[in-house]
Enzyme design. Structure first.
Site, PDB file in Angstrom:
ATOM      1  N   HIS A   1      14.321 -59.427  10.504  1.00 56.65           N
ATOM      2  CA  HIS A   1      14.402 -58.250  11.362  1.00 56.65           C
ATOM      3  C   HIS A   1      15.824 -57.957  11.852  1.00 56.65           C
ATOM      4  O   HIS A   1      16.216 -56.808  11.961  1.00 56.65           O
ATOM      5  CB  HIS A   1      13.471 -58.472  12.555  1.00 56.65           C
ATOM      6  CG  HIS A   1      13.337 -57.293  13.456  1.00 56.65           C
ATOM      7  ND1 HIS A   1      12.638 -56.155  13.084  1.00 56.65           N
ATOM      8  CD2 HIS A   1      13.801 -57.050  14.710  1.00 56.65           C
ATOM      9  CE1 HIS A   1      12.676 -55.275  14.089  1.00 56.65           C
ATOM     10  NE2 HIS A   1      13.374 -55.796  15.074  1.00 56.65           N
TER      11      HIS A   1
ATOM     12  N   ASP B   1      14.929 -51.475  13.873  1.00 61.49           N
ATOM     13  CA  ASP B   1      14.185 -51.522  15.131  1.00 61.49           C
ATOM     14  C   ASP B   1      14.264 -50.140  15.802  1.00 61.49           C
ATOM     15  O   ASP B   1      14.069 -49.129  15.134  1.00 61.49           O
ATOM     16  CB  ASP B   1      14.741 -52.648  16.023  1.00 61.49           C
ATOM     17  CG  ASP B   1      13.796 -53.041  17.148  1.00 61.49           C
ATOM     18  OD1 ASP B   1      12.897 -53.864  16.925  1.00 61.49           O
ATOM     19  OD2 ASP B   1      13.951 -52.501  18.264  1.00 61.49           O
TER      20      ASP B   1
ATOM     21  N   TYR C   1       9.943 -48.803  25.854  1.00 62.76           N
ATOM     22  CA  TYR C   1       8.651 -48.826  25.151  1.00 62.76           C
ATOM     23  C   TYR C   1       7.654 -47.897  25.824  1.00 62.76           C
ATOM     24  O   TYR C   1       6.949 -47.137  25.157  1.00 62.76           O
ATOM     25  CB  TYR C   1       8.106 -50.261  25.094  1.00 62.76           C
ATOM     26  CG  TYR C   1       8.843 -51.114  24.094  1.00 62.76           C
ATOM     27  CD1 TYR C   1       8.304 -51.377  22.842  1.00 62.76           C
ATOM     28  CD2 TYR C   1      10.100 -51.639  24.392  1.00 62.76           C
ATOM     29  CE1 TYR C   1       8.992 -52.148  21.909  1.00 62.76           C
ATOM     30  CE2 TYR C   1      10.798 -52.405  23.471  1.00 62.76           C
ATOM     31  CZ  TYR C   1      10.241 -52.653  22.231  1.00 62.76           C
ATOM     32  OH  TYR C   1      10.941 -53.393  21.306  1.00 62.76           O
TER      33      TYR C   1
END
Length: 475
Positions: free
Chosen positions: A451, A244, A394
């Site tokens: 993930h 990630d 982000y």
């Protein structure tokens, strides 16, 4: 006549010496020219200030490393219970399972467990079983855990390994893998002559690391701070590992100071399909994989291409657009409501672990994780009120580089290991990974897992890291 013989002899002797010297000289110049053409490009390290207000020019930053302990209180737990007791729920659509997001019928069961059975005090004790520290870097307090092996057998080299989490995870993701890496023999792992000491920091703005007070804090700033952290701990060379955001951060670390990174291990490589060659490879790969360098396993994981690489990604990335543009708005509700926060975070632990969990009424959450583990991760966000700064990460990255392509333009030359888990959001075949990573020494098709690899399949990931490091150490 008698004089000309020694003169010609002298001349030929001189030639015999000069020609090789000239050849060596020209060869050396050619080699230097070729080396200069192959000069490794690096990311500039730069510097930064993320503290409150303007940087004070006078006085050096406090570089001390301070022991830290996670604590809780009756007030904190009472406030949580008060909010849980007053939660409101919208009924789900019949038969919707997790196709519309977190199913509120199952959410009520999670909240009932959280309210009546989950013991935060006990989990705080578990969190504190590893040594925690704080240190101030670039104006903010950085939190990390540092775990050394309890016993190092004779002949084994201790390798420092920095492990970096992502969103919506935390340093707690690594709690099950840490003992496997610091004491592999005890857990039946074949480690050869390798054993690790582990450093797990919290990304600034996540968990117990202070959030940046200034705009612009991205993965490169994080990479620089983590290099400074490792230097402060006395390490000149170290291994780095991530998935990630941790993947991008450790890639940036490898591009910034390749001389410090002995090896880079990733469980997520996200490379966009761009350029005519990649488009043609994607188009032909499902029919003639051998022609474009794909394996059978690549084909199984990547096709049908539009379904897996466009529709599935779009379905799972709505949060990304919100967090990449106006994170604070949705963040207001998540900071105020523990139930909203749990739904928002735990939904990712459902479908990012296995795409088919969309169709399960409980999102498949308890088939891979315990509610205690899942809620401990949620609590780290709740008690630190870190969901908003974690979401801002982000915006800070995407506003500068919407496609996150700047990183892939700088080649990675440090030895690289890639563990490709089958349920990862997107699959990157080795032939595509080679575009950026020029020294892949290990590429593994993992048999299962998604993930959150360290959280879900700690033993599989630990074994792959160990094998990768053993290979690098033998180079």
């Amino acid at each position: 006549q008698t004089l000309s013989i020694p003169r010609s002899f002298q001349y030929s002797q001189k030639n015999a010496v000069l020609l090789p010297v000239a050849a060596v000289g020209v060869g050396g110049m050619l080699a230097c020219w070729l080396m200069s053409r192959r000069k490794i490009t690096t990311i500039e390290m730069g510097d930064g200030w993320w503290g409150s207000g303007e940087k004070h020019l006078k006085g050096k930053e406090d570089e001390s490393i301070r022991p830290f302990k996670i604590e809780t209180s009756d007030e904190e737990i009472e406030d949580l219970h008060y909010r849980l007791d007053r939660a409101r729920y919208a009924p789900p659509l019949e038969g919707a399972a997790f196709n519309y997001g977190f199913n509120s019928d199952y959410l009520q069961k999670v909240v009932a467990y959280w309210r009546n059975k989950f013991d935060w005090r006990k989990q705080v004790e578990i969190l504190n079983k590893y040594p925690h520290f704080h240190t101030t870097i670039e104006g903010i307090d950085i939190h990390f855990i540092h775990v050394k092996p309890s016993y190092v057998p004779h002949g084994k080299a201790v390798q420092p390994l920095l492990m970096v989490h992502g969103w919506p995870g935390s340093f707690y993701e690594f709690y099950k893998i840490i003992p496997l890496l610091t004491d592999p023999t005890k857990y039946g792992l074949d480690s050869g002559d390798v054993v690790f000491e582990i450093i797990c920091p919290s990304i600034p703005g996540y968990g117990f690391s202070e959030a940046p007070h200034q705009q612009g804090f991205d993965t490169r700033a994080t990479a620089r701070i983590f290099h400074k952290l490792m230097k402060r701990l006395g390490f000149k060379e170290y291994y780095v590992q991530g998935g990630d955001w941790g993947s991008l951060i450790t890639i940036n670390m490898s591009q910034m100071l390749p001389q410090s990174v002995k090896g880079l291990h990733l469980n997520l490589v996200f490379i966009r399909v761009q350029g005519l060659k990649m488009v043609i490879q994607a188009m032909l790969g499902g029919y003639v994989p051998w022609l474009v360098g794909f394996t059978r396993e690549d084909v199984q994981r990547m096709y049908p291409f539009i379904q897996k690489n466009v529709f599935d990604i779009l379905r799972e990335s709505g949060y990304l657009h919100i967090q990449g543009t106006k994170p604070d708005t949705a963040g207001c509700g998540l900071t105020d409501s523990p139930v909203g926060l749990a739904a928002y975070i735990l939904e990712k632990f459902s479908t990012w672990t296995d795409k088919s969990f969309l169709n399960k009424d409980n999102g498949g959450l308890e088939s891979k994780y315990s509610l205690d583990d899942l809620l401990t991760n949620v609590m780290i966000y709740w008690v630190t009120a870190s969901i908003v700064p974690s979401m801002r990460y982000y915006k800070e990255n995407f506003s500068k580089d919407p496609g996150l392509t700047a990183t892939s333009r700088v080649e990675v030359h440090v030895p690289t290991g890639i563990a490709a888990f089958p349920q990862e959001l997107a699959h990157t075949p080795q032939v595509w990974a080679k575009k950026t990573f020029k020294n892949i020494v290990r590429y593994s098709y993992m048999p299962r897992g998604g993930h959150f690899a360290a959280f879900e399949e700690p033993k599989l990931l630990a074994q792959d890291i160990i094998q990768f490091v053993r290979k690098v150490e033998q180079l």
